[in-house]
Design an enzyme around this catalytic site. Sequence first.
Site, PDB file in Angstrom:
ATOM      1  N   ASP A  12       0.810  -1.224   0.000  1.00 25.05           N
ATOM      2  CA  ASP A  12       0.000   0.000   0.000  1.00 25.05           C
ATOM      3  C   ASP A  12       0.843   1.274   0.000  1.00 25.05           C
ATOM      4  OD1 ASP A  12      -2.198  -1.678   0.125  1.00 25.05           O
ATOM      5  OD2 ASP A  12      -2.284  -1.606   2.295  1.00 25.05           O
ATOM      6  N   LYS A  15       1.857   2.182  -5.062  1.00 21.94           N
ATOM      7  CA  LYS A  15       2.373   1.611  -6.315  1.00 21.94           C
ATOM      8  C   LYS A  15       1.423   1.872  -7.485  1.00 21.94           C
ATOM      9  CE  LYS A  15       2.431  -2.435  -4.323  1.00 21.94           C
ATOM     10  NZ  LYS A  15       2.078  -2.114  -2.922  1.00 21.94           N
ATOM     11  N   GLY A  39      -4.619  -4.301  -3.725  1.00 20.80           N
ATOM     12  CA  GLY A  39      -5.581  -3.251  -4.042  1.00 20.80           C
ATOM     13  C   GLY A  39      -4.780  -2.024  -4.434  1.00 20.80           C
ATOM     14  N   HIS A  40      -4.754  -1.712  -5.720  1.00 20.28           N
ATOM     15  CA  HIS A  40      -3.924  -0.608  -6.224  1.00 20.28           C
ATOM     16  C   HIS A  40      -4.829   0.527  -6.692  1.00 20.28           C
ATOM     17  CE1 HIS A  40      -0.429  -3.639  -7.091  1.00 20.28           C
ATOM     18  NE2 HIS A  40      -0.783  -3.576  -5.831  1.00 20.28           N
ATOM     19  N   THR A  41      -4.658   1.681  -6.084  1.00 22.05           N
ATOM     20  CA  THR A  41      -5.554   2.800  -6.349  1.00 22.05           C
ATOM     21  C   THR A  41      -4.969   3.758  -7.381  1.00 22.05           C
ATOM     22  OG1 THR A  41      -6.113   2.633  -4.016  1.00 22.05           O
ATOM     23  CG2 THR A  41      -6.958   4.569  -5.178  1.00 22.05           C
ATOM     24  N   GLN A 223       1.908  -6.122  -3.132  1.00 22.07           N
ATOM     25  CA  GLN A 223       2.378  -6.230  -1.741  1.00 22.07           C
ATOM     26  C   GLN A 223       3.667  -5.416  -1.563  1.00 22.07           C
ATOM     27  OE1 GLN A 223       1.269  -9.637  -3.225  1.00 22.07           O
ATOM     28  NE2 GLN A 223      -0.608  -8.636  -2.664  1.00 22.07           N
TER      29      GLN A 223
HETATM   30  P1  GDP Z   1      -0.756   0.343  -3.532  1.00 24.70           P
HETATM   31  O1  GDP Z   1      -1.346  -0.936  -3.038  1.00 24.70           O
HETATM   32  O2  GDP Z   1       0.709   0.412  -3.291  1.00 24.70           O
HETATM   33  O3  GDP Z   1      -1.110   0.641  -4.954  1.00 24.70           O
HETATM   34  O4  GDP Z   1      -1.412   1.490  -2.645  1.00 24.70           O
HETATM   35  P2  GDP Z   1      -2.964   1.637  -2.237  1.00 24.70           P
HETATM   36  O5  GDP Z   1      -3.738   2.077  -3.411  1.00 24.70           O
HETATM   37  O6  GDP Z   1      -3.427   0.427  -1.521  1.00 24.70           O
HETATM   38  O7  GDP Z   1      -2.857   2.764  -1.129  1.00 24.70           O
HETATM   39  C1  GDP Z   1      -2.325   4.002  -1.402  1.00 24.70           C
HETATM   40  C2  GDP Z   1      -3.386   5.074  -1.079  1.00 24.70           C
HETATM   41  O8  GDP Z   1      -2.745   6.326  -0.999  1.00 24.70           O
HETATM   42  C3  GDP Z   1      -4.447   5.230  -2.144  1.00 24.70           C
HETATM   43  O9  GDP Z   1      -5.658   5.554  -1.526  1.00 24.70           O
HETATM   44  C4  GDP Z   1      -3.955   6.381  -2.992  1.00 24.70           C
HETATM   45  O10 GDP Z   1      -4.992   7.087  -3.651  1.00 24.70           O
HETATM   46  C5  GDP Z   1      -3.289   7.235  -1.954  1.00 24.70           C
HETATM   47  N1  GDP Z   1      -2.144   8.033  -2.416  1.00 24.70           N
HETATM   48  C6  GDP Z   1      -1.171   7.705  -3.298  1.00 24.70           C
HETATM   49  N2  GDP Z   1      -0.249   8.679  -3.376  1.00 24.70           N
HETATM   50  C7  GDP Z   1      -0.648   9.644  -2.532  1.00 24.70           C
HETATM   51  C8  GDP Z   1      -0.108  10.906  -2.125  1.00 24.70           C
HETATM   52  O11 GDP Z   1       0.954  11.322  -2.552  1.00 24.70           O
HETATM   53  N3  GDP Z   1      -0.808  11.620  -1.200  1.00 24.70           N
HETATM   54  C9  GDP Z   1      -1.977  11.185  -0.663  1.00 24.70           C
HETATM   55  N4  GDP Z   1      -2.587  11.938   0.228  1.00 24.70           N
HETATM   56  N5  GDP Z   1      -2.519   9.996  -1.015  1.00 24.70           N
HETATM   57  C10 GDP Z   1      -1.860   9.249  -1.921  1.00 24.70           C
HETATM   58  P1  IMO Z   2      -0.924  -4.225  -2.209  1.00 22.02           P
HETATM   59  O1  IMO Z   2      -0.499  -4.807  -3.520  1.00 22.02           O
HETATM   60  C1  IMO Z   2      -1.013  -4.567   2.142  1.00 22.02           C
HETATM   61  C2  IMO Z   2      -1.164  -8.610   3.804  1.00 22.02           C
HETATM   62  C3  IMO Z   2      -2.409  -9.036   4.536  1.00 22.02           C
HETATM   63  C4  IMO Z   2      -1.806  -9.997   5.546  1.00 22.02           C
HETATM   64  C5  IMO Z   2      -0.705 -10.679   4.750  1.00 22.02           C
HETATM   65  C6  IMO Z   2      -1.113 -12.014   4.148  1.00 22.02           C
HETATM   66  O2  IMO Z   2      -2.206  -3.472  -2.271  1.00 22.02           O
HETATM   67  O3  IMO Z   2       0.181  -3.455  -1.569  1.00 22.02           O
HETATM   68  P2  IMO Z   2      -2.668 -12.720   2.111  1.00 22.02           P
HETATM   69  O4  IMO Z   2      -4.117 -12.460   1.853  1.00 22.02           O
HETATM   70  O5  IMO Z   2      -1.760 -12.212   1.050  1.00 22.02           O
HETATM   71  O6  IMO Z   2      -2.371 -14.159   2.439  1.00 22.02           O
HETATM   72  O7  IMO Z   2      -2.344 -11.896   3.462  1.00 22.02           O
HETATM   73  O8  IMO Z   2      -0.373  -9.792   3.704  1.00 22.02           O
HETATM   74  N1  IMO Z   2      -1.388  -8.118   2.417  1.00 22.02           N
HETATM   75  C7  IMO Z   2      -1.294  -6.831   2.063  1.00 22.02           C
HETATM   76  N2  IMO Z   2      -1.086  -5.724   2.817  1.00 22.02           N
HETATM   77  N3  IMO Z   2      -1.116  -4.461   0.795  1.00 22.02           N
HETATM   78  C8  IMO Z   2      -1.306  -5.562   0.032  1.00 22.02           C
HETATM   79  O9  IMO Z   2      -1.258  -5.524  -1.307  1.00 22.02           O
HETATM   80  C9  IMO Z   2      -1.439  -6.812   0.666  1.00 22.02           C
HETATM   81  N4  IMO Z   2      -1.636  -8.072   0.226  1.00 22.02           N
HETATM   82  C10 IMO Z   2      -1.583  -8.860   1.308  1.00 22.02           C
HETATM   83  O10 IMO Z   2      -3.044  -7.951   5.158  1.00 22.02           O
HETATM   84  O11 IMO Z   2      -1.191  -9.271   6.580  1.00 22.02           O
HETATM   85 MG    MG Z   3      -2.894  -1.604  -1.795  1.00 20.38          MG
END
Ligand code: GDP
Ligand code: IMO
Ligand code: MG
Length: 423
Positions: A12, A15, A39-41, A223
Amino acid sequence: MNTVVVGAQWGDEGKGKLIDILSEKCDVTVRYQGGNNAGHTVVVEDKEYVFHLLPSAILHKGKSCVIGNGVVVDPKALLAEIDELAAKGLKVSPKKLKISDRCHIVMPYHRVLDGLREQKRKNKIGTTGRGIGPCYADKVTRCGIRMVDLLNPRVFRAKLADNLREKNETFRKVFGQKNYKLEKIYKEYLAYGKKLKPYVEDTVLYINKEIDKKKKVLFEGAQGTFLDIDFGTYPFVTSSNSIVGGVCSGSGVAPTKIDKSIACVKAYTTRVGEGPFPTEFTSKQNDFIRKKGNEYGATTGRPRRCGWFDAVLVKYSVIVNGIGELAIMKLDVLDGLDKIKICTGYKYKGKIYRDFPTDYEKLVKSKPVYETLPGWDKPTTKARKFTQLPVNARNYIKRLEELLGVRVKYISVGTKRSEIIMR
Ligand code: GDP
Ligand code: IMO
Ligand code: MG
């Protein structure tokens, strides 16, 4: 030029946003591990998209996306994701999306087993419940069902029958659950195979041909390094190699063809699920950053645990991934803080350690050693050049560069595409 983006913390890191931006200048974007636990936003203007299996480059016209062999695919979830995009007016054609015929399939019994195992465990992992662990386990024990099997009714039936023979016994005797009926799963998954067939091919050949044509390939890690099955905080990890090394086995691209590795990090740290987290905030600070950074899981909606930036942890990521550039995300979330801390060592039994420990007890009992820097008042979201950042924000970035020995190339200051500084 072929580039990998990996998460250097516990996932998170942002990415999805970075991939969306970088993929504009690339031709092909490849997911190489994980599944719909990710979950990639991506935020485009005022619309937010969350991708679980689809690569985060999918919104760009004229670019292709690949789900590589190292990804575990829940076909129902993938079809739902494709349909959801179609409902928003974005058609995902087989020209745009290629799925490896070697991907392992997440079956319904994997999802259920994921939950049942968690229930039984005393030390819970806090998985996403998507069946990821059990699916990878079947891959390694050699009873997994692959995408190519869904396209061959005879092979699929025989493999499913073999699996159910063993699994039904486990479900009944260990967990007191009912048997799975072969016919029901067989029909349902054969139908998914039919729907996905146009997208399925040998993506090893596809990606390597594109590389031969000098096309630019971007590899999208899911991850983060500390959720990696080998290098993460085991057993509180996921079941795949999320590090740069995973690209080769997860896509069929040789290491000699990878030119650059970028680590994506948050300007602080978060973790969702269980497991050690040395720099975790106390509850008051946690609430503040969670609210400001909207730190809730993009897949499960669970609140994320938050803490200070851990340079000991990220330094290990830099080594393991051969990082050439850093992307610091969510710098804006730190705006307005009086003081900002960076963890530069772990104190354990009176000694200070600068390297990330493998031993669980040492990790849990270590006290972080902090360096404190002054914060900044001025909002950073409007900055588009490094020089437009407040001086203390620049000093924070420069200090991270010094500690990690890597240049910060990207600084993200908001959720939107435009809210980024490229140095
Ligand atoms: P990922 O799994 O690495 O793709 O990240 P996620 O999408 O799970 O979580 C990142 C969160 O941070 C999302 O809600 C994005 O919209 C938000 N985000 C990304 N870059 C920034 C930033 O520079 N500032 C803020 N405030 N939010 C950001
Ligand atoms: P992105 O790609 C954050 C965590 C789960 C748990 C552990 C194992 O969005 O960064 P699993 O379901 O993979 O067997 O869970 O890994 N986990 C993540 N935490 N971002 C993720 O993906 C994750 N994918 C799995 O919360 O601790
Ligand atoms: Mg994520």
